[in-house]
Scaffold this active site. Structure first.
Site, PDB file in Angstrom:
ATOM      1  N   TRP A 129      11.236 -64.542 -17.813  1.00 17.85           N
ATOM      2  CA  TRP A 129      10.875 -65.747 -16.912  1.00 17.85           C
ATOM      3  C   TRP A 129       8.850 -65.705 -17.097  1.00 17.85           C
ATOM      4  O   TRP A 129       8.688 -66.792 -18.102  1.00 17.85           O
ATOM      5  CB  TRP A 129      10.727 -64.899 -15.711  1.00 17.85           C
ATOM      6  CG  TRP A 129       9.870 -65.755 -14.672  1.00 17.85           C
ATOM      7  CD1 TRP A 129      10.752 -67.175 -13.625  1.00 17.85           C
ATOM      8  CD2 TRP A 129       8.634 -66.203 -13.761  1.00 17.85           C
ATOM      9  NE1 TRP A 129      10.050 -67.464 -13.141  1.00 17.85           N
ATOM     10  CE2 TRP A 129       8.409 -66.805 -13.398  1.00 17.85           C
ATOM     11  CE3 TRP A 129       7.231 -65.722 -14.698  1.00 17.85           C
ATOM     12  CZ2 TRP A 129       7.531 -67.751 -12.623  1.00 17.85           C
ATOM     13  CZ3 TRP A 129       6.151 -65.539 -14.145  1.00 17.85           C
ATOM     14  CH2 TRP A 129       6.501 -66.888 -12.521  1.00 17.85           C
TER      15      TRP A 129
ATOM     16  N   ASN B 168      12.209 -46.420 -17.789  1.00 17.57           N
ATOM     17  CA  ASN B 168      11.035 -47.545 -17.945  1.00 17.57           C
ATOM     18  C   ASN B 168       9.445 -46.799 -18.537  1.00 17.57           C
ATOM     19  O   ASN B 168       9.037 -47.566 -18.421  1.00 17.57           O
ATOM     20  CB  ASN B 168      10.553 -48.539 -16.279  1.00 17.57           C
ATOM     21  CG  ASN B 168      12.078 -49.265 -16.021  1.00 17.57           C
ATOM     22  OD1 ASN B 168      12.111 -49.820 -15.373  1.00 17.57           O
ATOM     23  ND2 ASN B 168      12.747 -49.991 -17.126  1.00 17.57           N
TER      24      ASN B 168
ATOM     25  N   ASP C  70      16.884 -58.309 -12.582  1.00 16.27           N
ATOM     26  CA  ASP C  70      16.062 -58.335 -14.036  1.00 16.27           C
ATOM     27  C   ASP C  70      15.928 -59.879 -14.426  1.00 16.27           C
ATOM     28  O   ASP C  70      15.959 -59.900 -13.982  1.00 16.27           O
ATOM     29  CB  ASP C  70      17.283 -57.633 -15.028  1.00 16.27           C
ATOM     30  CG  ASP C  70      17.452 -57.981 -16.389  1.00 16.27           C
ATOM     31  OD1 ASP C  70      16.342 -57.506 -16.799  1.00 16.27           O
ATOM     32  OD2 ASP C  70      18.421 -57.341 -17.444  1.00 16.27           O
TER      33      ASP C  70
HETATM   34  C1  FPP Z   1      13.821 -56.078 -15.089  1.00 16.25           C
HETATM   35  O1  FPP Z   1      12.641 -56.614 -15.534  1.00 16.25           O
HETATM   36  C2  FPP Z   1      12.427 -55.629 -13.877  1.00 16.25           C
HETATM   37  C3  FPP Z   1      11.589 -53.844 -14.035  1.00 16.25           C
HETATM   38  C4  FPP Z   1      11.506 -53.164 -14.584  1.00 16.25           C
HETATM   39  C5  FPP Z   1      11.139 -53.906 -12.814  1.00 16.25           C
HETATM   40  C6  FPP Z   1      10.879 -54.673 -11.617  1.00 16.25           C
HETATM   41  C7  FPP Z   1      10.050 -55.205 -10.571  1.00 16.25           C
HETATM   42  C8  FPP Z   1       9.298 -55.900  -9.700  1.00 16.25           C
HETATM   43  C9  FPP Z   1      10.992 -56.962  -9.645  1.00 16.25           C
HETATM   44  C10 FPP Z   1       8.731 -56.346  -8.740  1.00 16.25           C
HETATM   45  C11 FPP Z   1       8.856 -55.430  -7.304  1.00 16.25           C
HETATM   46  C12 FPP Z   1       7.938 -54.123  -7.181  1.00 16.25           C
HETATM   47  C13 FPP Z   1       8.344 -54.116  -5.925  1.00 16.25           C
HETATM   48  C14 FPP Z   1       7.084 -52.242  -6.020  1.00 16.25           C
HETATM   49  C15 FPP Z   1       7.625 -54.743  -5.013  1.00 16.25           C
HETATM   50  P1  FPP Z   1      12.661 -57.052 -17.241  1.00 16.25           P
HETATM   51  O2  FPP Z   1      11.183 -57.007 -17.473  1.00 16.25           O
HETATM   52  O3  FPP Z   1      13.001 -56.303 -17.815  1.00 16.25           O
HETATM   53  O4  FPP Z   1      12.758 -58.857 -17.660  1.00 16.25           O
HETATM   54  P2  FPP Z   1      13.363 -58.655 -18.937  1.00 16.25           P
HETATM   55  O5  FPP Z   1      14.795 -57.932 -19.486  1.00 16.25           O
HETATM   56  O6  FPP Z   1      13.608 -60.386 -18.831  1.00 16.25           O
HETATM   57  O7  FPP Z   1      12.282 -57.839 -20.215  1.00 16.25           O
END
Ligand code: FPP
Length: 260
Positions: free
Chosen positions: A36, A79, A31
Site C-alpha cells: 500500500w 516478523n 496483509d
Molecule cells: C503485513 O503487511 C502486516 C504486518 C506484518 C503488520 C500488521 C500491523 C498492522 C496492521 C498495524 C496495526 C497494529 C496494531 C498493534 C494496532 P506487510 O508489511 O507484510 O505488507 P506487504 O506484504 O505488502 O509487504
C-alpha cells in the site's frame, strides 16, 4: 476460445447480511501494508500507520456487527527478520494504538486480549499491552484479541510442552489427552467458548496461512480479499461475512436435507 467459465458465487450485498448468522470469531491476517505504501512512494512504515487506523475502524465495525472475538495478526514470530527500523516501528504501534484508542474501546465495551510470546517484546510494548488489558478488563462486549509475537507452530510446541509436563508430574494420563486437552493448552484458551475462528480473512491477494492459528482453523471458512489492509473497511468486512454466510459448513458431516 471455449475456456471454462469460472463460476463465481453470487455477490451478497454488504447491506444484506443475515444478522442471525454473524460469525462469532473472526480472525484477520492484515496483509499488504508495505505494498500500500510502496504504491504511493511512501516508506513501508507509512503503510503500518495507516493499517493501525484501519484496525480502529474495523474494531468498531466488528463490535457493532455483534462479533464476539476479533483476532488480528499484528506481529508474527517470523516478523523479527524485517529491518530494525520496521521492527522498531511495529513495536511502537501498540503503544500509539492503545494510547489513543483505549477510551473508545471502553466506550464500545470492548475487552483487549493479547496472545503470543509477549515477554520477548520491548518493555514499552509490554507496558502498553498490559495497561490496555487492565483498563478494559471490566468490558463485557467483543474481545479484541491481538496476536503479537505469535506463531502457530511455536504455540503448538508450547502446548505440547505444557501437556508433557503435566504427564511427567503425574497430573495427566496419556490416554486421557483429547482435543479439549490441547484446546486448553493453547493461547486461545482464554477465548472460550469462541476459541476457534469461524471465519479467517486475509487481505492483499495472498492465499497463505503464514503460521496463523494452525490448530484453530481446522474448520474455519477462509476468505481472501484483493485489497491491501489499509484500504479494508466496514463494507469489506460485511462483504466477507456475506461470503461466509453463503458457505455450507458441515464440519466433516453431511448436510441434512431440509424438513428431515
Ligand atoms: C503485513 O503487511 C502486516 C504486518 C506484518 C503488520 C500488521 C500491523 C498492522 C496492521 C498495524 C496495526 C497494529 C496494531 C498493534 C494496532 P506487510 O508489511 O507484510 O505488507 P506487504 O506484504 O505488502 O509487504
Amino acid at each position: 476460445m471455449f475456456g471454462r467459465k469460472k463460476t463465481v458465487a453470487p455477490e451478497t450485498s454488504p447491506s444484506d447480511l443475515d444478522e442471525t448468522r454473524i460469525p462469532k470469531h473472526v480472525a484477520i491476517i492484515m496483509d499488504g501494508n508495505g505494498r500500500w505504501a510502496q504504491k504511493r512512494h511512501l516508506p513501508r512504515v507509512a503503510g503500518h500507520k495507516e493499517g493501525m487506523n484501519t484496525v480502529k475502524k474495523v474494531t468498531i465495525a466488528a463490535s457493532h456487527l455483534g462479533i464476539k472475538v476479533l483476532t488480528l495478526y499484528a506481529f508474527s514470530t517470523e516478523n523479527w527478520k524485517r529491518s530494525e527500523n520496521e521492527v522498531n516501528y511495529l513495536m511502537q504501534l501498540p503503544v500509539d494504538f492503545f494510547d489513543t484508542f483505549v477510551p473508545d474501546l471502553v466506550k464500545e465495551n470492548v475487552r483487549v486480549n493479547v496472545m503470543g510470546y509477549t515477554d520477548q517484546l520491548p518493555q514499552k510494548t509490554q507496558t502498553a499491552v498490559n495497561n490496555a488489558i487492565a483498563d478494559t478488563a471490566h468490558c463485557t462486549g467483543m474481545i479484541l484479541n491481538f496476536a503479537l509475537n505469535y506463531g502457530g507452530q511455536a504455540e503448538i510446541v508450547t502446548a505440547i510442552q505444557k501437556i508433557a509436563q503435566k504427564v511427567a508430574d503425574g497430573n495427566q494420563q496419556v490416554a486421557d489427552i483429547t482435543t479439549e486437552t490441547v484446546d486448553q493448552a493453547l493461547m486461545t484458551a482464554p477465548l472460550a467458548p469462541y476459541n476457534n475462528p469461524d471465519l479467517l480473512i486475509r487481505t492483499s491477494g495472498e492465499e497463505r496461512i503464514s503460521n496463523f492459528l494452525l490448530w484453530q482453523i481446522a474448520y474455519s471458512e477462509l476468505v481472501f480479499t484483493e485489497g491491501y489492509w489499509p484500504d479494508f473497511d466496514d463494507t469489506e468486512l460485511r462483504r466477507c461475512i456475506g461470503q461466509f454466510q453463503q458457505r455450507d459448513r458441515r464440519f466433516g458431516g453431511v448436510k441434512q436435507p431440509k424438513n428431515k
